[in-house]
Design an enzyme around this catalytic site. Structure first.
Site, PDB file in Angstrom:
ATOM      1  N   ALA A  74      51.776  36.399  46.629  1.00  0.00           N
ATOM      2  CA  ALA A  74      50.609  36.907  45.925  1.00  0.00           C
ATOM      3  C   ALA A  74      50.578  38.427  45.873  1.00  0.00           C
ATOM      4  O   ALA A  74      50.141  39.015  44.882  1.00  0.00           O
ATOM      5  CB  ALA A  74      49.342  36.377  46.578  1.00  0.00           C
TER       6      ALA A  74
ATOM      7  N   SER B 155      50.225  31.923  45.980  1.00  0.00           N
ATOM      8  CA  SER B 155      51.204  32.113  47.048  1.00  0.00           C
ATOM      9  C   SER B 155      51.569  30.762  47.662  1.00  0.00           C
ATOM     10  O   SER B 155      50.680  29.995  48.039  1.00  0.00           O
ATOM     11  CB  SER B 155      50.590  33.023  48.106  1.00  0.00           C
ATOM     12  OG  SER B 155      51.506  33.239  49.133  1.00  0.00           O
ATOM     13  N   GLY B 156      52.885  30.493  47.791  1.00  0.00           N
ATOM     14  CA  GLY B 156      53.320  29.190  48.286  1.00  0.00           C
ATOM     15  C   GLY B 156      52.951  28.911  49.732  1.00  0.00           C
ATOM     16  O   GLY B 156      52.568  27.797  50.083  1.00  0.00           O
TER      17      GLY B 156
ATOM     18  N   CYS C 179      45.030  38.088  58.068  1.00  0.00           N
ATOM     19  CA  CYS C 179      45.821  38.743  57.017  1.00  0.00           C
ATOM     20  C   CYS C 179      45.697  40.258  57.114  1.00  0.00           C
ATOM     21  O   CYS C 179      46.509  40.983  56.584  1.00  0.00           O
ATOM     22  CB  CYS C 179      45.367  38.299  55.643  1.00  0.00           C
ATOM     23  SG  CYS C 179      45.192  36.534  55.506  1.00  0.00           S
TER      24      CYS C 179
HETATM   25  N1  PLP Z   1      45.096  37.062  48.558  1.00  0.00           N
HETATM   26  C1  PLP Z   1      44.510  36.251  49.449  1.00  0.00           C
HETATM   27  C2  PLP Z   1      43.144  35.722  49.177  1.00  0.00           C
HETATM   28  C3  PLP Z   1      45.167  35.882  50.618  1.00  0.00           C
HETATM   29  O1  PLP Z   1      44.582  35.075  51.497  1.00  0.00           O
HETATM   30  C4  PLP Z   1      46.457  36.400  50.849  1.00  0.00           C
HETATM   31  C5  PLP Z   1      47.123  36.076  52.118  1.00  0.00           C
HETATM   32  O2  PLP Z   1      47.414  36.862  52.960  1.00  0.00           O
HETATM   33  C6  PLP Z   1      47.045  37.246  49.891  1.00  0.00           C
HETATM   34  C7  PLP Z   1      46.340  37.544  48.759  1.00  0.00           C
HETATM   35  C8  PLP Z   1      48.443  37.791  50.064  1.00  0.00           C
HETATM   36  O3  PLP Z   1      49.369  36.758  49.858  1.00  0.00           O
HETATM   37  P1  PLP Z   1      50.929  36.872  50.200  1.00  0.00           P
HETATM   38  O4  PLP Z   1      51.050  36.648  51.671  1.00  0.00           O
HETATM   39  O5  PLP Z   1      51.584  35.756  49.435  1.00  0.00           O
HETATM   40  O6  PLP Z   1      51.415  38.189  49.740  1.00  0.00           O
END
Ligand code: PLP
Length: 746
Positions: A81, A216-217, A345
């Site tokens: 993502a 995002s997978g 995160c």
């Molecule tokens: N957006 C949201 C709502 C998320 O929960 C996350 C997860 O960390 C992300 C974006 C980022 O995703 P990624 O880990 O695939 O870069």
């Protein structure tokens, strides 16, 4: 320890942190592995192996269209993502470079994942757009302020919102949002972060005017490093990665085919109405209710931070009214339940900006727990989680963490003697005499409920509540606590002192020890005429001396105070400071001098007052600039690598040497929730639970001895490492740390 927890295999974790990431489903892992080994071709190759790979790629793209309702528009495979967000933002901002807005803004929801505002700010700066990056407020329930959008979207070059929030599960009403956005700005680029919506909410993207939607997978049982970006037909696009022209030139680089194959299997499952891998909305709601009931039964007073009816059923965000998130996390961890505090995160944050944006209290924001499961969760997993949560109830009661109906024998160990309570590096000390008289020193507001419970549950009589000085970095809780615990007793002076205190087994005297501040005093607790504990506030800190470069600080007075104290202390007097940045928990006067060379010279008469002032002021100035710590510093970094054992060595040491004791330095509530002895294959009586908060007490009472050999244990090996190093400083030459703690036990 309850039978349930005894029987539990700690290796069998219950993973309730699906919003951070998910395990890969076995059938998805099979497909990924097959693709790596058998269908491994490069989709750009023209031979059959390549054509097969290309077919898999295109088939996955078409399944993605079905899942997210995107009959038209582009579907691009990305690394996740965050890349999808970059691509959307860069595409939009490059296209908007020649805008004619007077005061351009870039709007994003205040509860958005940090990837969004940080990306907006970054590319706004890099591309020199000069737009204002502006957060759209949310209400108490996490819903975006539509009036705010209506007022500002006319000036917006881009608006970013999210379908479902990762911390709270709160879902936005995309239809309403679309109406407001398009009514006021039909052309603005609109990105909706759909990461947490996949598999939990129905989507029909090409029926909307959403321009970009990243997925995002790894948030839904596929591997990390693979994602999808939906781009509405005709929306601006600039390749974020140029190169060999893969993905029709939109995103170069050899495709992550194993990841894409994982998505293929995931999308098949999502598209298959007959499959029962993903549970229905009603079933998932039932799971959430069951978890909420188990939490309420166990912890009593809980605040859920979101309305269940507004959020996807797979997330619970809550705080336990009188427990910190660290305590709750430690408990869950010890019981083999993995949850997250705030947002996993956004690493490093100790409060939640999402809950702050929702206007929740400091307590809620700092102590939020997020429990999240995936839509493929099974009834058995949820039932096991509920069982383990409920099994914590007696442990909580026995450790005074929650007001229990009755006193249990386990409570005895809680409070007699000295206990250190901590909050963010500040220390509050409790001394309970043999006759259950309580002395509180340097109380901290956040700890008041805990102290109150202890007093009620253990039938303590509060004798005095004292401050060592007026703390400059926080408001004193002394008057408030005194009012609660001893409403009928006359207030003493500003620091609570009413004259010397005589307890059943100790006396308490006061010595003026200015230096850190003008009003600083130290309290000396004497047992059998010897100072057992010296509560010195911020005059002396473990391994260092208090700061004198603050208002009221005076190095010359500190010099005199240290000499005055030195005359009263003995080498084994335990120094109880107002802060414990080093996490020493217990340090005696002798070791303190070894650790703080300047102090040693003062006590030895090897430095004059003038010399001390010059050296102290110089070191305060540099340390203050470098470290920015208000109350004091610790000059030396403790380290002692050879005192660490890995799990295998620790186990063989324990089995070969029957005198070695396994010292679990976690708090009793964590200890009680883990079957420690059986994990090491040793008898229960070779395990000693000596929490750090009681280390000073254990030292004075001789509960642990430098003659013995100890292997120290905690969850991650960090706290126990500090304790082992500290014990070695105190002369425990045979104290070893279990490297990696329980986490790496295997
Ligand atoms: N957006 C949201 C709502 C998320 O929960 C996350 C997860 O960390 C992300 C974006 C980022 O995703 P990624 O880990 O695939 O870069």
């Amino acid at each position: 320890m309850t039978d349930v927890l005894k029987a539990q295999d700690v290796a069998s974790q219950i993973y309730l942190d699906a919003n951070a990431t998910t395990p890969v489903l076995p059938r998805i892992a099979d497909v990924v592995s097959h693709t790596m080994q058998v269908c491994f071709g490069n989709p750009s190759s023209s031979h059959i192996t390549g054509i097969q790979a290309k077919h898999l790629l295109e088939q996955t793209r078409s399944k993605a269209r079905q899942v997210i309702g995107a009959a038209s528009g582009e579907i691009l495979f990305t690394s996740g993502a965050t890349e999808g967000i970059q691509t959307a933002v860069v595409s939009t901002l490059i296209a908007a470079k020649n805008h004619d807005k007077k005061k351009p803004v870039l709007l994003y929801g205040a509860t958005e994942h940090k990837a969004v505002p940080n990306t907006l700010a970054h590319w706004n700066k890099v591309l020199g757009l000069g737009a204002e990056v502006m957060a759209i407020p949310v209400d108490r329930f996490g819903k975006l302020d539509l009036d705010f959008i209506a007022a500002h979207v006319g000036d917006a070059l881009m608006i970013c919102t999210m379908a479902v929030n990762n911390e709270t599960g709160v879902a936005q009403d995309l239809d309403k949002l679309e109406q407001v956005i398009r009514a006021h700005n039909p052309d603005v680029a609109w990105m909706v972060d759909c990461v947490q919506a996949l598999g939990k909410k129905a989507l029909a993207l090409s029926d909307t005017t959403i321009d970009y939607a990243p997925f995002s997978g790894h948030k839904l049982y596929a591997p990390k490093g693979i994602g999808v970006l939906y781009i509405r037909q005709g929306s601006p696009y600039t390749p974020f990665i140029a190169g060999g022209g893969q993905e029709g030139g939109m995103r170069s680089g050899t495709e992550n085919l194993p990841g894409i194959a994982g998505l293929n299997e995931l999308f098949s499952l999502l598209n298959d109405a007959a499959s029962d891998v993903f549970k229905s909305h009603d079933t998932l709601e039932g799971y959430r209710r069951a978890l909420a009931d188990a939490l309420e039964d166990t912890f009593g007073k809980i605040t859920f931070h979101h309305r269940f009816e507004d959020s996807v059923p797979t997330t619970l965000n809550f705080s336990v009214n009188e427990l910190t998130s660290k305590e709750v996390m430690d408990l869950f961890d010890a019981a083999g339940i993995r949850v997250s505090g705030g947002s996993a995160c956004s690493s490093g944050a100790n409060r939640s900006f999402v809950l702050d944006a929702m206007g929740l209290s400091n307590w809620q924001s700092e102590n939020a727990i997020r429990m999240s499961f995936g839509p493929a969760a099974s009834e058995e997993e949820i039932a096991e989680a509920c069982k383990r949560i409920r099994a914590l109830k007696p442990i909580l009661a026995a450790n005074c963490l929650v007001i229990s109906d009755s006193a249990t024998s386990g409570q005895e160990a809680c409070a007699m003697g000295l206990t250190q309570l901590r909050h963010q590096g500040a220390c509050c000390w409790l001394y309970v005499s043999a006759a259950r008289e309580l002395v509180v020193i340097d109380p901290i507001v956040e700890l008041i409920p805990r102290i109150e419970k202890l007093v009620v549950n253990q039938g303590l009589k509060t004798v005095v509540v004292l401050d060592t000085h007026i703390h400059q970095e926080r408001i004193s809780a002394r008057a408030l606590l005194q009012e609660i615990l001893m409403p009928d007793v006359e207030e003493g002076n500003d620091l609570g002192w009413n004259g010397p205190v005589t307890l059943a087994d100790a006396t308490l005297e006061r010595v003026a020890t200015p230096g850190h501040s003008e009003d600083s005093v130290s309290y000396l607790l004497r047992q059998n005429d010897k100072v057992a504990y010296c509560f010195c506030g911020d005059l002396i800190l473990p391994g260092g001396l208090g700061n004198t470069a603050i208002a009221g600080g005076d190095a010359a007075k500190m010099y005199t105070s240290l000499i005055a104290l030195a005359e009263k202390l003995s080498p084994d007097s335990v120094i109880c400071s107002g802060h414990d940045y080093q996490q020493c928990f217990a340090i005696n006067w002798q070791t303190q001098q070894q650790q703080a060379p300047l102090l040693k010279r003062v006590v030895a008469g090897a430095i004059s007052g003038e010399e001390f002032v010059a050296e102290k002021s110089a070191s305060d100035d540099t340390l203050q600039t470098e470290k920015g710590v208000l109350c004091g510093y610790v000059d030396n970094a403790f380290s002692d690598a050879h005192a660490e054992l890995d799990a295998a060595t620790a186990k063989s040491k324990l089995s070969a040497e029957p005198d070695v004791v396994l010292l679990d330095i976690r708090e009793p509530y964590e200890h009680d929730a883990t079957p420690v002895a059986s994990l090491f294959g040793i008898a229960d009586n070779r395990v000693l639970n000596m929490p750090l908060s009681r280390m000073a007490d254990a030292l004075t009472k001789g509960l642990i001895s430098p003659d013995n050999s100890y292997v120290l244990l905690c969850r991650s090996g960090n706290r126990s490492r500090q304790a082992a190093v500290n014990l070695r400083l105190l002369g425990f030459d045979k104290a070893y740390n279990l490297k990696g703690g329980l986490a790496l036990l295997g």
